[in-house]
Design a protein around this motif. Structure first.
Motif, PDB file in Angstrom:
ATOM      1  N   LEU A  93       0.831  -1.209   0.000  1.00 31.72           N
ATOM      2  CA  LEU A  93       0.000   0.000   0.000  1.00 31.72           C
ATOM      3  C   LEU A  93       0.862   1.255   0.000  1.00 31.72           C
ATOM      4  O   LEU A  93       0.555   2.237  -0.681  1.00 31.72           O
ATOM      5  CB  LEU A  93      -0.928  -0.001   1.212  1.00 31.72           C
ATOM      6  N   GLU A  94       1.954   1.201   0.759  1.00 29.40           N
ATOM      7  CA  GLU A  94       2.859   2.350   0.773  1.00 29.40           C
ATOM      8  C   GLU A  94       3.457   2.575  -0.608  1.00 29.40           C
ATOM      9  O   GLU A  94       3.588   3.719  -1.065  1.00 29.40           O
ATOM     10  CB  GLU A  94       3.972   2.117   1.803  1.00 29.40           C
ATOM     11  N   GLY A  95       3.821   1.472  -1.270  1.00 32.66           N
ATOM     12  CA  GLY A  95       4.378   1.595  -2.609  1.00 32.66           C
ATOM     13  C   GLY A  95       3.369   2.118  -3.605  1.00 32.66           C
ATOM     14  O   GLY A  95       3.703   2.932  -4.478  1.00 32.66           O
ATOM     15  N   LEU A  96       2.115   1.655  -3.489  1.00 28.55           N
ATOM     16  CA  LEU A  96       1.072   2.149  -4.398  1.00 28.55           C
ATOM     17  C   LEU A  96       0.841   3.647  -4.212  1.00 28.55           C
ATOM     18  O   LEU A  96       0.637   4.376  -5.187  1.00 28.55           O
ATOM     19  CB  LEU A  96      -0.235   1.394  -4.144  1.00 28.55           C
ATOM     20  N   ARG A  97       0.857   4.094  -2.964  1.00 27.59           N
ATOM     21  CA  ARG A  97       0.670   5.535  -2.731  1.00 27.59           C
ATOM     22  C   ARG A  97       1.746   6.333  -3.448  1.00 27.59           C
ATOM     23  O   ARG A  97       1.463   7.326  -4.133  1.00 27.59           O
ATOM     24  CB  ARG A  97       0.705   5.840  -1.222  1.00 27.59           C
ATOM     25  N   HIS A  98       2.994   5.897  -3.323  1.00 28.27           N
ATOM     26  CA  HIS A  98       4.088   6.589  -3.985  1.00 28.27           C
ATOM     27  C   HIS A  98       3.938   6.515  -5.502  1.00 28.27           C
ATOM     28  O   HIS A  98       4.172   7.502  -6.215  1.00 28.27           O
ATOM     29  CB  HIS A  98       5.420   5.970  -3.554  1.00 28.27           C
TER      30      HIS A  98
ATOM     31  N   GLY B  81       2.758   6.566  13.408  1.00 33.42           N
ATOM     32  CA  GLY B  81       3.559   7.706  12.989  1.00 33.42           C
ATOM     33  C   GLY B  81       3.316   8.177  11.579  1.00 33.42           C
ATOM     34  O   GLY B  81       3.930   9.156  11.146  1.00 33.42           O
ATOM     35  N   LYS B  82       2.443   7.505  10.834  1.00 32.14           N
ATOM     36  CA  LYS B  82       2.185   7.944   9.459  1.00 32.14           C
ATOM     37  C   LYS B  82       0.858   7.371   8.980  1.00 32.14           C
ATOM     38  O   LYS B  82       0.253   6.514   9.640  1.00 32.14           O
ATOM     39  CB  LYS B  82       3.301   7.498   8.520  1.00 32.14           C
ATOM     40  N   SER B  83       0.398   7.859   7.845  1.00 31.03           N
ATOM     41  CA  SER B  83      -0.823   7.327   7.237  1.00 31.03           C
ATOM     42  C   SER B  83      -0.616   7.178   5.736  1.00 31.03           C
ATOM     43  O   SER B  83       0.243   7.826   5.144  1.00 31.03           O
ATOM     44  CB  SER B  83      -2.007   8.257   7.510  1.00 31.03           C
ATOM     45  N   VAL B  84      -1.409   6.295   5.146  1.00 30.69           N
ATOM     46  CA  VAL B  84      -1.380   6.063   3.697  1.00 30.69           C
ATOM     47  C   VAL B  84      -2.737   6.449   3.149  1.00 30.69           C
ATOM     48  O   VAL B  84      -3.779   5.952   3.619  1.00 30.69           O
ATOM     49  CB  VAL B  84      -1.073   4.587   3.375  1.00 30.69           C
TER      50      VAL B  84
END
Length: 464
Positions: A91-96, A148-151
């Motif tokens: 999911l983090e990669g997709l956001r980027h 500490g973060k959100s996607v």
């Protein structure tokens, strides 16, 4: 097509219902059956575009780095390469990947589609990304909060296409006490489940003419979608009044019967309604781009009927996939196609030629080829024997005499042939075989055979 168009197109059966062009396709086949090569051949445009995008970024980044750091006139860092396809993602990669993506369309091409399940828990000892992936299929925004973060993902149109072995499919979707069936993951997949079948390898290749027709169509869709992003609104494809009536009538008739279906089949119906619209929309656009025009805003009767027909094909395939989950991994569908129906007719006509309880395979081949279309010709007795075996019939291990031929492989006439002749001539082709493949645990499907029949599929417009 869904990856090419991304969020620039949606299908609306009515104002309060909009379907995105998002498709998750799983091809359930044995290893070595050739399920991987075709999807990569069809994705050649995406591969070429991806290579060009990375070459552009590499070149521009090198030029940018070569500028003096204190050069105030230096341009900003170039945008990263745009994504067209991917083979792995978090999911983090997709956001980027989707930041500043013009359409949000990505094709996830998987050699092993179990990634769709495994990725739900990737890198986490506890928790799951399952809910986020389900939202992605729905076309809804995703927001996942980490420590500490959100996607946050909005407007993503991630397509999934891949092959999966029957045993792996069974293990993936029956794990965690069947969670991925209950939560709807499996229901969101368009599955195909074909029996292992022998097809003779020939010198015929995918011609340049046919390949160019597809690749030009897909390239035109990508170009149109990129241009469309400069406009304020995506293209909304509405159903004509006749098409809307046909779709709603079809949906309501099937939904009224839903509670009478086995529980694991029941969940496929609501997604099939969505997929009928999505498939119709993709075909609507594909035809337009192939003709060199832009897709129109109105879908007619023929367009929605195509979407319904393809959705029904996948409903038929879902029956065999569910049987695989409910039974032993050795459970396999039996081929029901034009060629098996022709074979059944040929065998039925050869009853008078049975010689000591057998028929020479070469003799069957000659009779079959006399009736087969040119593209269906069986070129050798060896290939005919392989086809007979693939349908579950018994071919002699030893070489015997029959039909005036000496020392040849023979089909042994037994109860299997009687069953094959009877069921093959009465069963519908692969796409509509709900009743013919029913087993005791799905016996009530037999009473629903007409649910997807030709006469009930397309309501008579004069009745409305």
């Amino acid at each position: 097509m869904g990856a090419a168009l991304g969020r620039t197109v949606g299908v609306l059966p009515k104002e309060s219902w909009k379907e995105p062009l998002i498709f998750w396709h799983l091809d359930i086949e044995e290893s070595g059956s050739g399920k991987t090569s075709p999807m990569w051949m069809l994705a050649e445009v995406m591969k070429q575009n991806q290579a060009l995008a990375h070459e552009r970024y590499t070149r521009e980044y090198a030029e940018w780095r070569s500028l003096a750091k204190d050069d105030k006139s230096a341009p900003p860092e170039p945008n990263p390469a745009r994504g067209y396809f991917l083979t792995d993602a978090t999911l983090e990669g997709l956001r980027h990947e989707l930041e500043a993506h013009p359409t949000g369309g990505l094709a996830m091409i998987l050699n092993e589609a179990s990634f769709l399940i495994n990725s739900h828990n990737q890198y986490k000892a506890r928790g799951t990304d399952r809910e986020a992936w389900l939202c992605l299929w729905d076309g809804q925004p995703v927001r996942v909060v980490r420590v500490g973060k959100s996607v946050f993902l909005k407007g993503a149109r991630v397509q999934v296409c891949g092959g999966i072995q029957p045993e792996v499919f069974k293990a993936a979707f029956s794990s965690k006490n069947g969670l991925y069936m209950c939560d709807g993951t499996a229901f969101r997949c368009l599955v195909t489940f074909e029996p292992p079948t022998h097809y003779e390898q020939t010198e015929e290749a995918w011609s340049a003419h046919s390949r160019d027709a597809w690749e030009n169509t897909l390239a035109a869709a990508v170009a149109w979608a990129d241009d469309r992003t400069t406009q304020d609104d995506p293209l909304e494809i509405h159903l004509s009044q006749e098409a809307r009536t046909i779709f709603l009538d079809w949906r309501n008739r099937l939904d009224a019967e839903r509670d009478e279906l086995p529980a694991h089949l029941r969940g496929f119906l609501p997604k099939a309604f969505s997929y009928a619209l999505r498939l119709a929309g993709a075909l609507h656009c594909l035809k337009a781009f192939h003709a060199g025009t832009a897709p129109g805003q109105i879908m007619d009767r023929a367009g929605i009927l195509e979407g319904i027909e393809v959705a029904e094909f996948y409903l038929g395939q879902a029956v065999d996939a569910v049987r695989l989950l409910a039974e032993e991994a050795s459970s396999r569908p039996r081929e029901v196609s034009d060629r098996t129906q022709l074979l059944a007719r040929v065998l039925d006509s050869l009853r008078g030629d049975i010689d000591n309880g057998r028929l020479a395979v070469g003799f069957i081949q000659e009779r079959y080829n006399a009736l087969a279309p040119n593209e269906g010709i069986i070129k050798s007795p060896h290939a005919m024997g392989a086809m007979l075996r693939s349908t579950g019939l018994t071919v002699s291990a030893a070489k015997l005499n029959a039909n005036g031929r000496r020392a040849t492989r023979c089909l042994l006439w037994d109860s299997k042939i009687e069953d094959f002749v009877q069921t093959s001539q009465t069963s519908k082709p692969q796409s509509l075989r709900l009743a013919s493949q029913a087993t005791p645990c799905f016996a009530d499907l037999a009473d629903k055979a007409d649910l997807f029949s030709d006469e009930n599929r397309c309501p008579d417009p004069h009745r409305h």
